[in-house]
Design an enzyme around this catalytic site. Structure first.
Site, short mmCIF file in Angstrom:
data_model
loop_
_atom_site.label_atom_id
_atom_site.label_comp_id
_atom_site.label_asym_id
_atom_site.label_seq_id
_atom_site.Cartn_x
_atom_site.Cartn_y
_atom_site.Cartn_z
N SER A 119 87.10 -18.84 -37.60
CA SER A 119 87.18 -18.09 -38.87
C SER A 119 85.95 -17.25 -39.19
O SER A 119 86.01 -16.41 -40.09
CB SER A 119 87.41 -19.05 -40.03
N LYS A 123 86.46 -13.65 -39.32
CA LYS A 123 87.06 -12.98 -40.48
C LYS A 123 86.07 -12.01 -41.15
O LYS A 123 86.47 -11.03 -41.76
CB LYS A 123 87.57 -14.02 -41.49
N TYR A 133 94.82 -11.12 -34.26
CA TYR A 133 94.09 -12.11 -35.06
C TYR A 133 93.66 -13.29 -34.20
O TYR A 133 92.52 -13.75 -34.26
CB TYR A 133 94.98 -12.57 -36.24
N TYR A 172 85.91 -21.91 -47.60
CA TYR A 172 87.26 -22.32 -48.04
C TYR A 172 87.21 -23.01 -49.40
O TYR A 172 86.50 -22.56 -50.29
CB TYR A 172 87.94 -23.23 -47.01
N VAL A 196 86.59 -23.37 -37.55
CA VAL A 196 86.99 -24.69 -37.07
C VAL A 196 86.49 -24.98 -35.65
O VAL A 196 86.66 -26.09 -35.16
CB VAL A 196 88.52 -24.93 -37.16
N1 GLN Z 1 92.01 -19.50 -35.64
C1 GLN Z 1 92.01 -20.48 -36.70
C2 GLN Z 1 93.35 -20.48 -37.40
O1 GLN Z 1 93.94 -19.47 -37.49
C3 GLN Z 1 90.90 -20.15 -37.64
C4 GLN Z 1 90.80 -21.15 -38.75
C5 GLN Z 1 89.40 -21.54 -39.11
O2 GLN Z 1 88.44 -21.39 -38.37
N2 GLN Z 1 89.29 -22.15 -40.25
O3 GLN Z 1 93.83 -21.47 -37.84
#
Ligand code: GLN
Length: 315
Positions: A67, A70, A193, A245, A263
C-alpha cells in the site's frame, strides 16, 4: 558532512525498544506469497538532507511495497490527470474502516473516501492510464526516481499471487465501474494496481523517498525538483490523515508524522525538512500495520523530537 551520533544511538535504541513487541505480529497471508515473510526481520533507515544515511538492522532486505505504492500512484495520477479530475473520482476523508473495506462505497458516498485505501487507490490508478502508452512503465520510472535506485523491479511472484487472490479488489473495481467512476476497464485497472503493489523495495529506498517528500519534492543530493510542491503537500496531508488506515488518528497522536504502511511490512514516514524514515518488519497488527515499525517510529519520534506538534522552540 558529519555523522550525527544522536541519530545513530537513537536507531539502536529504537530496535531494542521495538523488538520485544514484534512477536505479537502476524504476517499477512491473504496474499499467499506474503506468508513467506520472516517475522523476525527488522530494518530501520533514516536519510537526512546533508546526504547522510543511517541504517539499523535488515536494511538491504527487499519486500513488496504494497500500500505504500498508493502514495506514488497518487503523485502519478495528479501529474497525469490533474487535481480536478483526480478528486472527482476520490475523496479526501479518513474512513475509520479497514483498508480493504467496501462498505462505504455503496452506503455513504458516490466515490471512495480517500486515495490511501484500496478502493481509493484503484480509482486513482485508473487516472494514470488515459493517454499513457505504458502506465506501469511510468509508475516504475517514478518509483525509481523517488527512491533513488534504478534497479527497483516488479516482484513477479507477489504480483501473480495478488492477481490470483484479488477477488475483493476486483469486486470494488467492478462496482466502481458500474458507477462510471473508472476511466478504464476494471480488469485492466486492477491488474495495474496489483503491479504497483508488487514492486520490491528496501528501507533505504523508502527513506530516500521520505526525504524527497520532507524536502517538498526536491532531491537534496542533486537539487532536482522531482515532484511539484503542491502535489507533495497533498500526498503528505493524506498520509497524515489516512496513511495508517483505521489507526491513522492514533498514529498521528503517538508519532505525529505523515506516514504510509503496507501489508508487506514496510512503513514510510517523512519529517518535514529534517529527514526521511522507513521501517520494515513483516509482523502486522489487526489493522494491517507493521508492529515493529510502529514501535520503532514511536520511539524515534519521541527521542529525536519529530512529532509535527512537538512544540519545538529555537534555543
Ligand atoms: N496489495 C494489497 C491489497 O490490495 C495492498 C494492501 C495493503 O498494503 N494494505 O490488498
Amino acid at each position: 558532512m558529519s555523522r550525527d551520533k544522536h541519530i545513530e544511538i537513537a536507531l539502536q535504541d529504537a530496535e531494542r525498544y521495538a523488538r520485544p513487541h514484534m512477536d505479537q505480529g502476524k504476517v499477512a497471508t491473504y496474499i499467499p506469497e506474503l506468508a513467506k515473510g520472516d517475522p523476525t526481520k527488522l530494518g530501520i533507515c533514516i536519510r537526512t538532507p546533508d546526504g547522510e544515511e543511517y541504517c539499523q538492522g535488515d536494511c538491504q532486505t527487499e519486500f513488496s511495497i504494497q500500500s505504500i505504492s498508493k502514495t506514488i500512484t497518487l503523485i502519478l495520477a495528479l501529474q497525469t490527470a490533474g487535481y480536478d479530475r483526480v478528486f472527482s473520482k476520490v475523496g479526501m476523508e479518513p474512513t475509520g474502516d479497514a483498508f480493504n473495506s467496501m462498505i462505504r462505497l455503496e452506503t455513504l458516498t458516490t466515490h471512495p473516501m480517500n486515495p490511501m485505501i484500496n478502493a481509493g487507490a484503484i480509482a486513482t490508478t485508473s487516472c494514470c492510464i488515459k493517454g499513457c502508452a505504458d502506465p506501469f512503465g511510468a509508475f516504475l520510472s517514478l518509483a525509481r526516481t523517488l527512491c533513488g535506485r534504478e534497479t527497483i523491479r516488479l516482484n513477479k511472484e507477489v504480483f501473480t499471487s495478488e492477481y490470483q487472490a484479488g477477488g475483493r479488489n476486483r469486486a470494488m473495481a467492478y462496482f466502481m465501474q458500474s458507477e462510471n467512476l473508472l476511466e478504464w476497464d476494471a480488469e485492466d485497472v486492477v491488474e495495474l494496481y496489483f503491479k504497483m503493489c508488487s514492486i520490491n523495495v528496501n528501507v533505504r529506498d523508502l527513506a530516500h523517498y521520505g526525504l524527497v517528500l520532507a524536502c517538498n519534492g526536491k532531491d537534496p543530493a542533486t537539487g532536482r525538483q522531482l515532484v511539484d510542491p503542491w502535489i507533495c503537500r497533498i500526498v503528505k496531508t493524506l498520509m497524515m490523515t489516512c496513511g495508517m488506515y483505521d489507526a491513522s488518528g492514533e498514529f498521528a497522536v503517538k508519532v505525529g508524522l505523515p506516514a504510509k504502511s503496507g501489508v508487506g511490512g514496510g512503513i514510510l514516514a517523512s519529517a518535514e525538512g529534517r529527514m526521511g524514515l522507513a521501517t520494515f518488519a513483516p509482523g502486522l497488527d489487526k489493522r494491517g500495520n507493521s508492529i515493529g515499525g510502529w514501535y520503532a517510529l514511536e520511539f524515534l519520534s519521541q527521542n529525536l523530537g519529530l512529532h509535527c506538534f512537538s512544540g519545538h522552540t529555537e534555543e
